[in-house]
Design a protein around this motif. Structure first.
Motif, mmCIF file in Angstrom:
data_model
loop_
_atom_site.group_PDB
_atom_site.id
_atom_site.type_symbol
_atom_site.label_atom_id
_atom_site.label_comp_id
_atom_site.label_asym_id
_atom_site.label_seq_id
_atom_site.Cartn_x
_atom_site.Cartn_y
_atom_site.Cartn_z
ATOM 1 N N PHE A 40 0.837 -1.203 0.000
ATOM 2 C CA PHE A 40 0.000 0.000 0.000
ATOM 3 C C PHE A 40 0.871 1.251 0.000
ATOM 4 C CE2 PHE A 40 -1.770 3.445 2.586
ATOM 5 C CZ PHE A 40 -2.846 3.805 1.786
ATOM 6 N N PHE A 41 1.876 1.291 0.858
ATOM 7 C CA PHE A 41 2.727 2.479 0.927
ATOM 8 C C PHE A 41 3.569 2.643 -0.328
ATOM 9 C CE2 PHE A 41 1.822 2.236 5.513
ATOM 10 C CZ PHE A 41 1.409 3.544 5.699
ATOM 11 N N ILE A 42 4.023 1.559 -0.910
ATOM 12 C CA ILE A 42 4.785 1.641 -2.160
ATOM 13 C C ILE A 42 3.888 2.176 -3.277
ATOM 14 C CG2 ILE A 42 5.921 0.253 -3.941
ATOM 15 C CD1 ILE A 42 6.985 -1.527 -1.639
ATOM 16 N N LEU A 43 2.677 1.627 -3.385
ATOM 17 C CA LEU A 43 1.735 2.108 -4.404
ATOM 18 C C LEU A 43 1.381 3.577 -4.192
ATOM 19 C CD1 LEU A 43 -0.926 -0.696 -4.959
ATOM 20 C CD2 LEU A 43 0.419 0.453 -6.692
ATOM 21 N N THR A 44 1.145 3.961 -2.955
ATOM 22 C CA THR A 44 0.822 5.357 -2.649
ATOM 23 C C THR A 44 1.948 6.275 -3.085
ATOM 24 O OG1 THR A 44 -0.530 4.696 -0.768
ATOM 25 C CG2 THR A 44 0.234 6.967 -0.796
ATOM 26 N N PHE A 45 3.177 5.901 -2.795
ATOM 27 C CA PHE A 45 4.333 6.703 -3.174
ATOM 28 C C PHE A 45 4.426 6.837 -4.685
ATOM 29 C CE2 PHE A 45 8.823 7.228 -4.205
ATOM 30 C CZ PHE A 45 9.150 8.311 -3.407
ATOM 31 N N ILE A 46 4.282 5.718 -5.394
ATOM 32 C CA ILE A 46 4.400 5.736 -6.853
ATOM 33 C C ILE A 46 3.296 6.584 -7.482
ATOM 34 C CG2 ILE A 46 4.188 4.290 -8.918
ATOM 35 C CD1 ILE A 46 5.620 2.068 -7.301
ATOM 36 N N ILE A 47 2.058 6.391 -7.046
ATOM 37 C CA ILE A 47 0.935 7.140 -7.618
ATOM 38 C C ILE A 47 1.059 8.627 -7.292
ATOM 39 C CG2 ILE A 47 -1.565 7.481 -7.532
ATOM 40 C CD1 ILE A 47 -1.748 4.405 -6.995
ATOM 41 N N SER A 48 1.379 8.949 -6.049
ATOM 42 C CA SER A 48 1.440 10.345 -5.627
ATOM 43 C C SER A 48 2.545 11.116 -6.351
ATOM 44 C CB SER A 48 1.652 10.435 -4.118
ATOM 45 O OG SER A 48 0.543 9.912 -3.444
ATOM 46 N N GLY B 117 -3.498 9.776 -4.421
ATOM 47 C CA GLY B 117 -2.650 8.593 -4.344
ATOM 48 C C GLY B 117 -3.035 7.603 -3.260
ATOM 49 N N PRO B 118 -3.224 8.037 -2.020
ATOM 50 C CA PRO B 118 -3.613 7.076 -0.979
ATOM 51 C C PRO B 118 -4.968 6.418 -1.233
ATOM 52 C CG PRO B 118 -2.743 9.070 0.013
ATOM 53 C CD PRO B 118 -2.888 9.348 -1.447
ATOM 54 N N SER B 119 -5.934 7.175 -1.740
ATOM 55 C CA SER B 119 -7.249 6.594 -2.012
ATOM 56 C C SER B 119 -7.179 5.573 -3.143
ATOM 57 C CB SER B 119 -8.248 7.687 -2.387
ATOM 58 O OG SER B 119 -8.396 8.590 -1.332
ATOM 59 N N ILE B 120 -6.482 5.933 -4.210
ATOM 60 C CA ILE B 120 -6.355 5.013 -5.341
ATOM 61 C C ILE B 120 -5.617 3.751 -4.912
ATOM 62 C CG2 ILE B 120 -5.310 4.713 -7.627
ATOM 63 C CD1 ILE B 120 -5.815 7.750 -8.051
ATOM 64 N N ALA B 121 -4.539 3.921 -4.153
ATOM 65 C CA ALA B 121 -3.789 2.754 -3.671
ATOM 66 C C ALA B 121 -4.648 1.888 -2.768
ATOM 67 C CB ALA B 121 -2.529 3.210 -2.932
ATOM 68 N N ILE C 274 -7.560 -3.162 -1.959
ATOM 69 C CA ILE C 274 -8.790 -3.902 -1.656
ATOM 70 C C ILE C 274 -9.065 -4.897 -2.770
ATOM 71 C CG2 ILE C 274 -11.309 -3.727 -1.485
ATOM 72 C CD1 ILE C 274 -10.908 -1.126 0.056
ATOM 73 N N GLY C 275 -8.912 -4.438 -4.014
ATOM 74 C CA GLY C 275 -9.142 -5.331 -5.141
ATOM 75 C C GLY C 275 -8.172 -6.499 -5.169
ATOM 76 N N LEU C 276 -6.904 -6.247 -4.840
ATOM 77 C CA LEU C 276 -5.899 -7.314 -4.884
ATOM 78 C C LEU C 276 -6.021 -8.292 -3.721
ATOM 79 C CD1 LEU C 276 -2.711 -5.328 -5.966
ATOM 80 C CD2 LEU C 276 -4.050 -6.919 -7.353
ATOM 81 N N THR C 277 -6.381 -7.801 -2.560
ATOM 82 C CA THR C 277 -6.387 -8.677 -1.385
ATOM 83 C C THR C 277 -7.747 -9.321 -1.112
ATOM 84 O OG1 THR C 277 -6.812 -6.806 0.083
ATOM 85 C CG2 THR C 277 -4.501 -7.451 -0.248
ATOM 86 N N GLN C 278 -8.841 -8.598 -1.393
ATOM 87 C CA GLN C 278 -10.156 -9.125 -1.033
ATOM 88 C C GLN C 278 -11.098 -9.287 -2.209
ATOM 89 O OE1 GLN C 278 -11.514 -6.383 1.921
ATOM 90 N NE2 GLN C 278 -9.995 -7.031 3.414
ATOM 91 N N GLY C 279 -10.785 -8.648 -3.327
ATOM 92 C CA GLY C 279 -11.612 -8.783 -4.514
ATOM 93 C C GLY C 279 -12.966 -8.114 -4.385
#
Length: 131
Positions: free
Chosen positions: A13-21, A55-59, A64-69
């Protein structure tokens, strides 16, 4: 890979947030070069701020999609649509900041005219709101 994602959701989550932001800043740097002139940066700043703020919301949605579908999204929207408090609490929450801002500006205006909001002094209110 799916197992790694389920075992390390917070890290990802934090890696994705950083990349998107930071992608917005990188888009601006790609178009203007580094360092950008003040005019270039001011022109492209709104474009850079969209991914920065979202970024945090999108991540979160991606995780959620990757872990719980689909089950995770259904649970999220079910919880968001459940109203637990009365409508008066929501009204208080929405109007507290504008009312406090108005009171603070009114008090400050008593000491200096610098604190008059532009919306009061301008004739072209539409242009001010849209800018």
């Amino acid at each position: 890979m799916r197992e790694y994602i389920k075992n390390n959701p917070v890290k990802l989550f934090f890696i994705l947030t950083f990349i998107i932001s930071w992608s917005g800043i990188l888009m601006v740097a790609n178009q203007t070069g580094i360092p950008a002139s003040t005019e270039q940066f001011d022109k492209l700043l709104p474009i850079a701020m969209i991914p920065y703020l979202l970024g945090p919301s999108i991540a979160g949605f991606i995780m959620i999609g990757l872990t719980q579908g689909k089950k995770g999204f259904n649970e999220l929207f079910r919880k968001l649509s459940k109203w637990r408090l009365g409508s008066s609490i929501y009204l208080i929450t929405i109007f507290t900041v504008p009312i406090l801002s108005f009171v603070a500006l009114f008090i400050l205006y008593q000491f200096s005219e610098v604190y008059i909001p532009d919306i009061v002094t301008t004739n072209d209110k539409t242009a001010l709101i849209l800018s």
